[in-house]
Design a protein around this motif. Structure first.
Motif, PDB file in Angstrom:
ATOM      1  N   VAL A 200      -4.399   3.005  -8.870  1.00 51.47           N
ATOM      2  CA  VAL A 200      -4.132   3.954  -7.874  1.00 51.47           C
ATOM      3  C   VAL A 200      -4.526   5.219  -7.705  1.00 51.47           C
ATOM      4  O   VAL A 200      -4.781   5.458  -6.509  1.00 51.47           O
ATOM      5  CB  VAL A 200      -2.710   3.943  -7.714  1.00 51.47           C
ATOM      6  CG1 VAL A 200      -1.561   5.216  -7.196  1.00 51.47           C
ATOM      7  CG2 VAL A 200      -1.786   2.967  -8.037  1.00 51.47           C
ATOM      8  N   LEU A 201      -4.383   5.673  -8.672  1.00 51.21           N
ATOM      9  CA  LEU A 201      -5.751   7.102  -9.078  1.00 51.21           C
ATOM     10  C   LEU A 201      -6.764   6.609  -8.034  1.00 51.21           C
ATOM     11  O   LEU A 201      -7.201   7.656  -7.279  1.00 51.21           O
ATOM     12  CB  LEU A 201      -5.218   7.757 -10.014  1.00 51.21           C
ATOM     13  CG  LEU A 201      -6.436   9.082 -10.561  1.00 51.21           C
ATOM     14  CD1 LEU A 201      -5.835   9.911  -9.983  1.00 51.21           C
ATOM     15  CD2 LEU A 201      -6.037   9.438 -11.775  1.00 51.21           C
ATOM     16  N   ILE A 202      -7.528   5.899  -8.118  1.00 50.87           N
ATOM     17  CA  ILE A 202      -8.963   5.880  -7.593  1.00 50.87           C
ATOM     18  C   ILE A 202      -8.857   5.858  -6.138  1.00 50.87           C
ATOM     19  O   ILE A 202      -9.766   6.355  -5.870  1.00 50.87           O
ATOM     20  CB  ILE A 202     -10.022   5.060  -8.849  1.00 50.87           C
ATOM     21  CG1 ILE A 202      -9.970   4.691 -10.231  1.00 50.87           C
ATOM     22  CG2 ILE A 202     -11.255   4.404  -7.674  1.00 50.87           C
ATOM     23  CD1 ILE A 202     -10.624   4.323 -11.309  1.00 50.87           C
ATOM     24  N   THR A 203      -7.792   4.693  -5.781  1.00 55.73           N
ATOM     25  CA  THR A 203      -7.892   4.278  -4.725  1.00 55.73           C
ATOM     26  C   THR A 203      -7.482   6.328  -3.675  1.00 55.73           C
ATOM     27  O   THR A 203      -7.543   5.966  -2.558  1.00 55.73           O
ATOM     28  CB  THR A 203      -7.148   3.453  -3.821  1.00 55.73           C
ATOM     29  OG1 THR A 203      -5.362   3.560  -4.879  1.00 55.73           O
ATOM     30  CG2 THR A 203      -7.283   1.805  -4.510  1.00 55.73           C
TER      31      THR A 203
ATOM     32  N   GLY B 222       0.713  -1.484   0.180  1.00 59.88           N
ATOM     33  CA  GLY B 222      -0.300   0.480   0.004  1.00 59.88           C
ATOM     34  C   GLY B 222       0.816   1.669  -0.256  1.00 59.88           C
ATOM     35  O   GLY B 222       2.251   1.282  -0.248  1.00 59.88           O
ATOM     36  N   ASN B 223       0.217   2.576   0.192  1.00 56.84           N
ATOM     37  CA  ASN B 223       1.130   3.868   0.049  1.00 56.84           C
ATOM     38  C   ASN B 223       1.353   4.099   1.226  1.00 56.84           C
ATOM     39  O   ASN B 223       0.282   5.036   1.624  1.00 56.84           O
ATOM     40  CB  ASN B 223       0.547   4.922  -0.245  1.00 56.84           C
ATOM     41  CG  ASN B 223       1.218   6.009  -1.406  1.00 56.84           C
ATOM     42  OD1 ASN B 223       2.467   5.888  -1.007  1.00 56.84           O
ATOM     43  ND2 ASN B 223       0.899   6.497  -2.841  1.00 56.84           N
ATOM     44  N   THR B 224       2.458   3.335   1.646  1.00 52.99           N
ATOM     45  CA  THR B 224       2.526   3.454   2.859  1.00 52.99           C
ATOM     46  C   THR B 224       3.433   4.553   3.581  1.00 52.99           C
ATOM     47  O   THR B 224       4.193   5.346   4.245  1.00 52.99           O
ATOM     48  CB  THR B 224       2.860   1.797   3.887  1.00 52.99           C
ATOM     49  OG1 THR B 224       4.315   1.783   3.074  1.00 52.99           O
ATOM     50  CG2 THR B 224       2.132   1.099   3.607  1.00 52.99           C
TER      51      THR B 224
ATOM     52  N   GLY C 258      -3.344  -0.840   7.221  1.00 51.70           N
ATOM     53  CA  GLY C 258      -4.588  -1.487   6.916  1.00 51.70           C
ATOM     54  C   GLY C 258      -4.916  -0.040   5.752  1.00 51.70           C
ATOM     55  O   GLY C 258      -5.751  -0.919   5.065  1.00 51.70           O
ATOM     56  N   VAL C 259      -4.784   0.688   5.802  1.00 59.57           N
ATOM     57  CA  VAL C 259      -6.073   1.479   5.279  1.00 59.57           C
ATOM     58  C   VAL C 259      -5.657   2.592   4.570  1.00 59.57           C
ATOM     59  O   VAL C 259      -6.229   3.293   4.152  1.00 59.57           O
ATOM     60  CB  VAL C 259      -7.016   2.706   6.438  1.00 59.57           C
ATOM     61  CG1 VAL C 259      -7.873   1.525   7.470  1.00 59.57           C
ATOM     62  CG2 VAL C 259      -6.253   3.121   7.201  1.00 59.57           C
ATOM     63  N   VAL C 260      -4.055   2.479   3.875  1.00 59.69           N
ATOM     64  CA  VAL C 260      -3.565   3.865   2.786  1.00 59.69           C
ATOM     65  C   VAL C 260      -4.171   3.023   1.793  1.00 59.69           C
ATOM     66  O   VAL C 260      -4.070   1.821   1.630  1.00 59.69           O
ATOM     67  CB  VAL C 260      -1.976   3.441   3.258  1.00 59.69           C
ATOM     68  CG1 VAL C 260      -1.644   4.359   4.692  1.00 59.69           C
ATOM     69  CG2 VAL C 260      -1.307   2.343   2.748  1.00 59.69           C
ATOM     70  N   PRO C 261      -4.040   3.888   0.993  1.00 54.72           N
ATOM     71  CA  PRO C 261      -4.978   3.755  -0.923  1.00 54.72           C
ATOM     72  C   PRO C 261      -3.584   2.516  -1.494  1.00 54.72           C
ATOM     73  O   PRO C 261      -2.391   2.275  -1.178  1.00 54.72           O
ATOM     74  CB  PRO C 261      -4.656   5.011  -1.319  1.00 54.72           C
ATOM     75  CG  PRO C 261      -4.045   5.455  -0.576  1.00 54.72           C
ATOM     76  CD  PRO C 261      -3.816   5.255   0.711  1.00 54.72           C
ATOM     77  N   MET C 262      -3.435   2.385  -2.462  1.00 53.88           N
ATOM     78  CA  MET C 262      -2.835   1.538  -3.440  1.00 53.88           C
ATOM     79  C   MET C 262      -1.147   2.093  -3.488  1.00 53.88           C
ATOM     80  O   MET C 262      -1.099   3.383  -3.670  1.00 53.88           O
ATOM     81  CB  MET C 262      -2.964   1.208  -4.449  1.00 53.88           C
ATOM     82  CG  MET C 262      -3.693   0.170  -4.559  1.00 53.88           C
ATOM     83  SD  MET C 262      -5.189  -0.526  -6.263  1.00 53.88           S
ATOM     84  CE  MET C 262      -3.605  -0.731  -6.864  1.00 53.88           C
TER      85      MET C 262
ATOM     86  N   ARG D 221      -7.742  -3.659  -0.920  1.00 50.43           N
ATOM     87  CA  ARG D 221      -6.979  -2.805  -0.086  1.00 50.43           C
ATOM     88  C   ARG D 221      -7.626  -1.734   0.677  1.00 50.43           C
ATOM     89  O   ARG D 221      -7.337  -1.467   1.514  1.00 50.43           O
ATOM     90  CB  ARG D 221      -6.487  -1.273  -1.504  1.00 50.43           C
ATOM     91  CG  ARG D 221      -5.712  -0.266  -1.038  1.00 50.43           C
ATOM     92  CD  ARG D 221      -4.660  -0.716  -0.310  1.00 50.43           C
ATOM     93  NE  ARG D 221      -4.059  -0.499   0.575  1.00 50.43           N
ATOM     94  CZ  ARG D 221      -3.521  -1.134   1.960  1.00 50.43           C
ATOM     95  NH1 ARG D 221      -2.825  -1.439   1.035  1.00 50.43           N
ATOM     96  NH2 ARG D 221      -3.296  -1.082   3.117  1.00 50.43           N
ATOM     97  N   TYR D 222      -9.462  -2.025   0.190  1.00 48.27           N
ATOM     98  CA  TYR D 222      -9.972  -0.659   1.202  1.00 48.27           C
ATOM     99  C   TYR D 222     -11.320  -2.260   1.968  1.00 48.27           C
ATOM    100  O   TYR D 222     -11.857  -1.733   2.252  1.00 48.27           O
ATOM    101  CB  TYR D 222     -10.758  -0.388   0.041  1.00 48.27           C
ATOM    102  CG  TYR D 222     -10.573   1.181   0.521  1.00 48.27           C
ATOM    103  CD1 TYR D 222      -9.085   1.896   1.409  1.00 48.27           C
ATOM    104  CD2 TYR D 222      -9.791   1.980  -1.008  1.00 48.27           C
ATOM    105  CE1 TYR D 222      -7.928   3.216   1.102  1.00 48.27           C
ATOM    106  CE2 TYR D 222      -9.268   3.351  -0.692  1.00 48.27           C
ATOM    107  CZ  TYR D 222      -8.969   3.470  -0.246  1.00 48.27           C
ATOM    108  OH  TYR D 222      -7.648   4.458   0.033  1.00 48.27           O
ATOM    109  N   GLY D 223     -11.231  -3.465   1.770  1.00 48.94           N
ATOM    110  CA  GLY D 223     -11.572  -4.307   1.874  1.00 48.94           C
ATOM    111  C   GLY D 223     -10.811  -5.382   3.385  1.00 48.94           C
ATOM    112  O   GLY D 223     -10.840  -5.303   4.316  1.00 48.94           O
TER     113      GLY D 223
END
Length: 311
Positions: free
Chosen positions: A287-290, A104-106, A261-265, A228-230
């Motif tokens: 990536v853009l959408i998340t 994820g985009n940590t 656990g909650v960052v975007p892609m 990613r979000y589920g």
């Protein structure tokens, strides 16, 4: 603290979107090729960034245990998703989906948020968790991505050429031997973290500058968003609740794990896809959408999850 102000995320979000916009302009107006930029990130900027961060963090057995745990979890998720995705997606798509599922985009997104939400000790804990995810990206994740395009031998050769693993081992050796990196060298490397973020997000924009409508694959993007979000929020929540049931867990570590656990892609989905030539346009759209969904979903997710774990 039981609520997260959405405004907390707006600064990091707009900064990252501005970098994406600069990348789009560079591709559309200046005809900049993102492939050399991806190579530069993978083989130079990322290794020096994480070597510096690891040296500054002062690795201890407890911190490295966090790194190992996140590496193992990310790798396991990616391997499982890769096996499942092979039955419904083309080889290059299943490889990219598997890579993205373990990360994820940590860093680009999560770290600025961690600096706002966590005290210095919590930020250190978060960084060593991020290190585990990053090691996954450039070992198991890179291998799974390469297998969508190359043989086992070719994939292993590509991993052996990646310098980030050697930078990690070098940092452990330097710290373990008590060696002192000269201040001039550390100051010289101080520019790399910002460069890592800037170029990593610009590559998304450069790739989007080449995207046509036919690249929009609702099934692929839906799978990325669901994982990613589920999947990841549920896993991070279960991990914190499970650890709390076994022994006392500090609030800083609990929040660091929830944030993972909650960052975007991850923007590195596009970087690796660009380097290996596996559907970078589809990865960039996902990536853009998340990332655009992050300021709406992350405050909600973190608020509910923090209440669930008693923070």
């Amino acid at each position: 603290m039981t609520t997260i102000d959405p405004g907390t995320l707006m600064g990091p979000l707009w900064t990252l979107l501005a970098y994406i916009g600069l990348g789009w302009l560079a591709a559309r107006r200046l005809a900049v090729d993102p492939r050399p930029v991806a190579t530069l990130l993978i083989y130079l900027v990322a290794p020096l960034t994480f070597f510096r961060g690891l040296i500054q963090g002062g690795p201890t057995p407890a911190y490295l245990l966090l790194t190992a745990a996140l590496f193992a979890v990310a790798s396991l998720i990616a391997v499982i998703v890769h096996r499942l995705a092979k039955h419904g997606f083309a080889p290059h798509e299943s490889a990219l989906l598997a890579f993205s599922s373990g990360t994820g985009n940590t860093g680009y997104f999560g770290l600025p948020v961690a600096l706002v939400l966590l005290p210095p000790q919590g930020v250190t804990l978060y960084l060593f968790c991020v290190l585990g995810v990053t090691l996954y990206e450039f070992t198991v994740g890179f291998y799974l991505s390469a297998r969508g395009q190359f043989s086992v031998h070719q994939s292993l050769v590509k991993i052996a050429r990646l310098p980030l693993v050697y930078a990690f081992l070098a940092a452990l050796l330097v710290s373990g031997l008590g060696l002192q990196v000269p201040d001039a060298v550390m100051r010289g490397m101080a520019a790399f973290p910002a460069t890592y973020t800037l170029l990593g997000m610009m590559i998304i924009g450069m790739t989007l500058g080449r995207v046509s409508v036919r690249e929009f694959d609702l099934r692929f993007i839906g799978a990325c968003v669901a994982i990613r979000y589920g999947l990841w929020p549920l896993l991070s929540l279960a991990a914190v609740l499970g650890l709390q049931a076994v022994f006392p867990l500090s609030g800083e570590l609990a929040l660091a794990l929830l944030l993972i656990g909650v960052v975007p892609m991850a923007a590195n989905v596009v970087v690796v896809a660009m380097e290996l030539g596996i559907a970078p346009e589809k990865g960039a759209l996902a990536v853009l959408i998340t990332t655009l969904a992050a300021p709406l979903l992350i405050p909600l997710y973190l608020t509910l999850m923090m209440r669930a774990v008693g923070l």
